[in-house]
Design a protein around this motif. Structure first.
Motif, PDB file in Angstrom:
ATOM      1  N   UNK A 141       0.809  -1.225   0.000  1.00  0.00           N
ATOM      2  CA  UNK A 141       0.000   0.000   0.000  1.00  0.00           C
ATOM      3  C   UNK A 141       0.843   1.276   0.000  1.00  0.00           C
ATOM      4  N   UNK A 142       2.149   1.138   0.229  1.00  0.00           N
ATOM      5  CA  UNK A 142       3.020   2.313   0.243  1.00  0.00           C
ATOM      6  C   UNK A 142       3.577   2.642  -1.134  1.00  0.00           C
ATOM      7  N   UNK A 143       3.800   1.631  -1.958  1.00  0.00           N
ATOM      8  CA  UNK A 143       4.589   1.820  -3.166  1.00  0.00           C
ATOM      9  C   UNK A 143       3.799   1.741  -4.458  1.00  0.00           C
ATOM     10  N   UNK A 144       2.490   1.774  -4.350  1.00  0.00           N
ATOM     11  CA  UNK A 144       1.668   1.786  -5.559  1.00  0.00           C
ATOM     12  C   UNK A 144       0.715   2.966  -5.494  1.00  0.00           C
ATOM     13  N   UNK A 145       0.195   3.339  -6.646  1.00  0.00           N
ATOM     14  CA  UNK A 145      -0.781   4.413  -6.688  1.00  0.00           C
ATOM     15  C   UNK A 145      -2.129   3.954  -6.164  1.00  0.00           C
ATOM     16  N   UNK A 146      -3.031   4.904  -6.035  1.00  0.00           N
ATOM     17  CA  UNK A 146      -4.355   4.611  -5.495  1.00  0.00           C
ATOM     18  C   UNK A 146      -5.091   3.595  -6.362  1.00  0.00           C
TER      19      UNK A 146
END
Length: 306
Positions: A141-146
């Motif tokens: 959840x930190x390293x991808x876009x929404x």
């Protein structure tokens, strides 16, 4: 000497007997059992700082779960739990590959998202996986876009609903974001466990820390060290800052230092001797075993009677 080294080798598994690990394990096993009994998928979240014992709890949970169902004579005999290490380079495809790696799929793991999803469903069916445990899930959840995060959340919700799985997500507080991305997914979260580093900020915290050391020593059996003595326990805390991984490393190094000195018992001076080798970040700090006790208390914010 071999007996002393044996204690060091068993150290990491013995830490599970300390703190709240057993209660948390019981909660996880109970939630997984209810999920399997009801046939309705759900998930749990374990959050905490690095060194708070998340991975130890996860791996013990998987071991106990698999042991239970490998000997169960019921129709659920062959069901399994699977450990999945979340990839550092994150995308939906990376996650799907990581899931298949955790499921020990042979051969090259290539293909489209649709193909990898199909293979995951097939592995769940063939190997009867009913529990998927995701470690370091904050990376998802930190390293991808929404958009990608929502896509991942939607897919995981499908696994929960369509296959009746029990999913466990562990990592830093960022892991909770996966529940915020998809409200329907959040409603399927049945348990949240918060792991914390040990602390001496209050007398209650200090007592808890000392109890941890005492419980651990029930296995180590260090007869020459009194962990209830604050002039021993506080320097040890100063060296580790409540990080269970650092604490295990410290004890392990002290054990091997004693072995190098041809002793079969660990002494307080062994902890002091290995201070500089614990962490590069501590090299410029004074050894807490060499400080005046009153100064050490002040530095740690211990303003209560010990």
């Amino acid at each position: 000497m071999s007996c002393l080294k044996g204690k060091a080798e068993l150290l990491y598994s013995k830490t599970f007997d300390c703190a709240n690990n057993r209660l948390e394990l019981a909660d996880l096993l109970e939630e997984s059992q209810q999920t399997l009994s009801l046939g309705v998928g759900s998930c749990s979240v374990i959050v905490g700082d690095s060194g708070s014992g998340k991975t130890t709890l996860l791996k013990t949970f998987i071991k106990r779960f698999n042991e239970k169902y490998s000997t169960d004579v019921s129709e659920n005999k062959s069901i399994k739990a699977c450990y999945i290490r979340s990839p550092s380079n994150m995308s939906p495809l990376d996650l799907y590959r990581a899931i298949l790696v955790g499921m020990a799929e042979p051969g090259s793991i290539q293909g489209s998202e649709v193909e990898l999803r199909r293979r995951i469903a097939q592995q769940v069916k063939n190997k009867r996986y009913r529990v998927l445990v995701f470690d370091e899930f904050q990376q998802v959840v930190e390293k991808v876009g929404v958009k990608s995060a929502r896509q991942i959340a939607d897919y995981l919700k499908e696994l929960v609903d369509e296959l009746g799985l029990f999913l466990v997500f562990a990592g830093t507080s960022k892991v909770m974001n996966i529940l915020e991305i998809n409200e329907q997914f959040a409603s399927r979260c049945s348990l949240i466990i918060e792991k914390k580093l040990l602390s001496v900020s209050t007398r209650k915290n200090y007592v808890h820390f000392v109890k941890y050391l005492i419980t651990l020593n029930e296995h180590l059996k260090f007869s020459q060290i009194d962990f209830t003595n604050p002039e021993i326990s506080l320097p040890i805390f100063a060296m580790t800052k409540g990080d269970l991984r650092q604490l295990s490393m410290l004890i392990r190094k002290a054990v091997f230092y004693a072995c190098d000195k041809n002793r079969d018992e660990v002494l307080v001076k062994d902890f002091a001797a290995v201070f500089s080798s614990i962490s590069a970040s501590k090299k410029n700090q004074a050894n807490p075993f060499s400080k005046k006790f009153s100064l050490l208390k002040t530095e740690l914010g211990v303003n209560y009677e010990l």
